[in-house]
Design an enzyme around this catalytic site. Structure first.
Site, PDB file in Angstrom:
ATOM      1  N   HIS A   1      -6.395  31.664  60.712  1.00  0.00           N
ATOM      2  CA  HIS A   1      -6.117  32.516  61.861  1.00  0.00           C
ATOM      3  C   HIS A   1      -6.233  34.003  61.537  1.00  0.00           C
ATOM      4  CE1 HIS A   1      -5.006  28.729  63.650  1.00  0.00           C
ATOM      5  NE2 HIS A   1      -5.351  29.330  64.769  1.00  0.00           N
TER       6      HIS A   1
ATOM      7  N   GLU B   1      -8.849  19.195  70.812  1.00  0.00           N
ATOM      8  CA  GLU B   1      -9.034  19.671  69.438  1.00  0.00           C
ATOM      9  C   GLU B   1      -8.668  18.643  68.380  1.00  0.00           C
ATOM     10  OE1 GLU B   1      -7.123  23.486  69.023  1.00  0.00           O
ATOM     11  OE2 GLU B   1      -5.320  22.872  70.064  1.00  0.00           O
TER      12      GLU B   1
ATOM     13  N   ASP C   1     -10.217  23.525  65.336  1.00  0.00           N
ATOM     14  CA  ASP C   1      -9.399  22.396  64.915  1.00  0.00           C
ATOM     15  C   ASP C   1     -10.174  21.088  65.015  1.00  0.00           C
ATOM     16  OD1 ASP C   1      -6.911  23.284  63.956  1.00  0.00           O
ATOM     17  OD2 ASP C   1      -6.438  23.994  65.968  1.00  0.00           O
TER      18      ASP C   1
ATOM     19  N   CYS D   1     -13.584  27.256  73.272  1.00  0.00           N
ATOM     20  CA  CYS D   1     -13.004  28.542  72.868  1.00  0.00           C
ATOM     21  C   CYS D   1     -12.825  28.644  71.359  1.00  0.00           C
ATOM     22  CB  CYS D   1     -11.681  28.780  73.586  1.00  0.00           C
ATOM     23  SG  CYS D   1     -10.482  27.480  73.303  1.00  0.00           S
TER      24      CYS D   1
HETATM   25  C1  PEP Z   1      -9.420  26.033  68.010  1.00  0.00           C
HETATM   26  O1  PEP Z   1      -8.750  25.260  67.339  1.00  0.00           O
HETATM   27  O2  PEP Z   1     -10.649  25.985  68.087  1.00  0.00           O
HETATM   28  C2  PEP Z   1      -8.759  27.101  68.768  1.00  0.00           C
HETATM   29  C3  PEP Z   1      -9.415  27.839  69.623  1.00  0.00           C
HETATM   30  O3  PEP Z   1      -7.450  27.305  68.508  1.00  0.00           O
HETATM   31  P1  PEP Z   1      -6.909  28.038  67.195  1.00  0.00           P
HETATM   32  O4  PEP Z   1      -8.079  28.548  66.422  1.00  0.00           O
HETATM   33  O5  PEP Z   1      -6.004  29.128  67.636  1.00  0.00           O
HETATM   34  O6  PEP Z   1      -6.186  26.936  66.484  1.00  0.00           O
HETATM   35 MG    MG Z   2      -6.593  25.135  67.637  1.00  0.00          MG
END
Ligand code: PEP
Ligand code: MG
Length: 767
Positions: free
Chosen positions: A364, A605, A629, A676
């Site tokens: 992250h 995910e 994920d 996303c």
């Molecule tokens: C993902 O898992 O692709 C996502 C958009 O969520 P994050 O990266 O915040 O886990």
């Molecule tokens: Mg995620």
């Protein structure tokens, strides 16, 4: 045996340099195995040969002189076969090569095991004995285990020149040093290293030369006195509740911090040149290691007390120090583990680049860095970050390389790259206000992922059509306690207002995994398979309800809110969450606020959700794939672990098939499907995603114009042809290169060309 292994590894880790470490290894292993010889040969990849680096039992005069080529002798054979060789009579083996300087002719039994780190052979660990006998399987297993445990320590020592930072030597990296990590956020930057340690974490405090010894000594005195007072107060508070002998422990601690005990040792280190925090770390680490080596379990436990004392003094030192940091103009921020709050602490206009020792491209911290458009390298595991403060550096976020003390030649090369990037980005600004439409008139809505307020301005400037993912955990991570309902309402209102009338998809709190809140720690062995996302908030409906109410109240009069649920693995979680959202909605209505029930969606995910898309889709208004994920869970690759970063690839055919299936199943249920994850912001992947039929792509604002530029240049027809071609392929890397090739042929090479060309120079020390 386990104890012996543990003790040896600890001693080796505490050694001051590589040679001292190797000497300890040969001494201790010889003792533990009760054998006559133990030696280490290290492999030098520059001239493909092994050198005897340490020995107990052979002639020490042969150290550094006894050499064997890559395929020579039993040592070469162990290295080539990458497995142990155990012989009763070494000289009868056809590969045996006698080196007279070693005096090894009298030793007959031979057991050699390879030292391997990250698939690379580092050397060979050998034991020998006069008696003709095969080493038994326990002995072989011991040596193999020893070697596996030592490999990481040796690799680190080789890379950094020392094992344990015991002396301040800021000149130790004088020529260009190159450290490979993973690309975190694209772009290149040149600047000066600033090393930040997480608050009160002693193990990551860097060494640093001080400029004013009196200032450091005074800071230390102040911190020691503050902790002594803290101890006295705690002891006084507990006076009625703790027995006398337990309370006596506080007196021991206070005495340990005395001017004549730890205080004196720390002061000595300051006199030797280190700043107060670095001196404190050195002294505490030494004491902790000594305690940990003790056989007596009670005394071993005392290591924890010393660590705790050290942490307290550090916290006190840091309180003053944070206020006084003078930041250079182009900061290359380095930390063992970058956090959102670190990014917030540093003046934003001066932040040029980021380097994290831990984590990988999909951590992250990297996602935040991409959102901010700061060139970043992640997972630079060999970086001797303790020593880098003030060093000139280059961060190549395209190739995932950090350079320390770059040569003039290298700097000139990168100055050109920085300039080219600036030109390209400027050129893209011309398409900010244009829609994302393919030459054959297909519209592809491009949305953005946000979290920080700075994302918002950049997103709007670049023509974002909505927010596909607002990571609500980011404002939570920047605070020291859960934000209240009204505080949250204010934060969410800013987002919703800034984008209105465009839709804003707010994801409910997604903590766990690699996202932790300092005030709500979650400690688990397997955090990515544990208490994460919706699992946490359904277990804490009070947190969930406050958040949803705050979102609903924030949307009054704007009505552009969408709520999205992370980490959904079954329909029951959706039903429970929907139930709570309806309840929150009713509560807000009953307060007299005219709020519409917002559309609710789920993130796909985890693999289980891929197979239940239709059931999930029937219960919600929209779906969005979290490809970060989804890739990690489909491929069983921890997105945060640099060791397996090479296996993490969203172009894996399994991932592509899953994406296609989710799009088709969502559409069968008449629901929109977006994506996303970071994939959507990669222009190469975006072409495939458009062809698959995604209804919108949501990405960090940094990538929006690049993706728009690419999609405006390629027809949907051509994108579908490319998709059909790569669907036939079975290998992620081949898929990626075929795509790049196809796009280059179609004139999209410019967007792929935003990669620094590799630079090689003779003086570059490759790590
Ligand atoms: C993902 O898992 O692709 C996502 C958009 O969520 P994050 O990266 O915040 O886990
Ligand atoms: Mg995620």
């Amino acid at each position: 045996m386990l104890n012996t292994l543990r003790t040896i590894v600890q001693e080796v880790s505490a050694a001051s340099d590589l040679q001292a470490a190797l000497d300890i290894i040969v001494q201790r292993v010889r003792e533990a195995m009760e054998t006559e010889v133990c030696s280490v040969y290290l492999f030098d990849s520059d001239n493909s040969s092994y050198t005897l680096m340490a020995t107990e039992g052979l002639n020490k005069s042969a150290i550094g002189l006894a050499k064997l080529s890559q395929s020579e002798g039993l040592i070469g054979q162990v290295g080539q076969r990458e497995e142990p060789i155990n012989l009763e009579e070494a000289s009868s083996h056809p590969k045996f090569h006698y080196i007279p300087e070693t005096g090894e002719e009298k030793f007959h039994a031979f057991l050699g095991v390879p030292i391997i780190h990250h698939r690379m052979i580092l050397g060979v660990l050998v034991v020998q004995q006069q008696k003709r006998r095969r080493f038994d399987e326990h002995e072989e297993a011991f040596l193999v285990t020893m070697s596996a445990q030592l490999a990481g320590v040796i690799a680190h020592a080789e890379a950094t020149g020392s094992l344990h930072v015991s002396s301040v030597n800021t000149n130790s990296i004088a020529k260009t040093a190159r450290f490979q990590g993973s690309p975190g956020a694209s772009g290149v930057s040149i600047g000066e290293a600033v090393v930040l340690a997480p608050a009160a974490d002693l193990s990551v405090v860097p060494d640093r030369d001080h400029t004013d010894i009196n200032k450091e000594l005074a800071a230390l005195d102040k911190a020691l006195e503050a902790v002594r007072n803290e101890m006295r107060n705690t002891a006084a508070k507990l006076s009625g509740r703790l027995p006398e002998e337990e309370r006596a422990l506080f007196d021991v601690y206070i005495r340990m911090l005395d001017d004549n005990a730890l205080g004196k040792e720390i002061r000595n280190r300051i006199h030797e040149g280190n700043w107060a925090a670095g001196a404190l770390r050195q002294v505490i680490q030494e004491h902790v290691q000594n305690f940990e080596l003790m056989d007596d379990a009670y005394l071993r436990e005392r290591a924890v007390d010393v660590k705790d004392l050290g942490r307290r003094v550090l916290a006190s030192l840091q309180q003053d120090e944070q206020k006084n940091i003078e930041y250079p103009d182009n900061i290359i921020l380095i930390s063992e583990e970058l956090t959102a709050s670190m990014l917030a602490d540093v003046p934003h206009n001066k932040l040029a680049g980021l380097v994290s020792v831990r984590g990988s491209s999909n951590s992250h911290a990297a996602i935040l860095a991409r959102a901010l458009g700061i060139p970043t390298v992640m997972g630079v595991v060999e970086l001797p970050y303790h020593k880098l403060t003030g060093k000139p550096m280059i961060v190549d976020g395209n190739l995932g390389i950090a350079y320390v003390s770059p040569s003039r030649e290298l700097l000139e090369h990168y100055q050109v790259v920085v300039e080219e990037e600036r030109e390209f980005t400027k050129g893209l600004e011309a398409i900010s206000d244009l829609a994302c439409v393919t030459p054959d008139h297909f519209r592809v809505p491009l949305w953005v992922n946000t979290g920080l307020m700075t994302d918002t301005v950049r997103s709007l400037d670049r023509g974002a059509e909505g927010v596909g993912l607002y990571r609500t955990e980011v404002p939570f991570m920047l605070r020291e306690r859960f934000p209240s309902e009204s505080e949250q309402e204010k934060i969410y209102r800013q987002q919703l207002e800034a984008f209105a009338p465009r839709p804003v998809t707010m994801r409910t709190l997604d903590i766990g995994g690699d996202k932790s809140l300092s005030y709500f720690p979650i400690k688990e062995d397997n955090p990515f398979l544990g208490w994460r996302g919706i699992r946490v908030t359904l277990d804490h409906p009070e947190i969930f309800l406050v958040q949803v109410r705050a979102m609903l109240k924030a949307s009054v009069g704007l009505d552009n809110l969408r709520i999205m649920l992370p980490m959904i693995t079954n329909v029951f979680e959706v039903e429970e969450a929907l139930h709570l959202i309806h309840r929150a909605h009713a509560e807000v209505l009953s307060e007299g606020l005219p709020v519409m029930m917002p559309p609710v969606g789920v993130m796909i995910e985890v693999p289980a959700a891929v197979y239940q898309v239709r059931e999930l889709a029937r219960r919600v208004d929209f779906l969005s794939i979290g490809s970060n994920d989804l890739t990690q869970y489909l491929l069983a690759v921890d997105r945060n672990n640099p060791r397996v970063a090479g296996l993490y690839n969203s172009f894996h055919p399994a991932v592509l098939q899953a994406l296609q299936k989710v799009v088709e199943d969502s559409h069968r249920e008449g629901k929109t499907i977006g994506i996303c994850g970071e994939m959507a912001g990669d222009p190469v992947a975006a072409v495939l995603l458009m062809a698959m039929g995604f209804d919108m792509l949501s990405m960090s604002a940094t990538n929006l114009l690049k993706v728009k530029w690419a999609l405006r240049k390629i027809t949907m027809k051509r994108a579908k042809e490319i998709l059909a071609e790569v669907t036939k392929l079975d290998n992620a890397m081949v898929i990626r290169s075929s795509l790049e090739l196809a796009l280059c042929r179609d004139g999209l090479g410019k967007v792929l060309g935003i990669k620094s060309k590799r630079f090689k120079s003779n003086e570059e020390t490759s790590k």
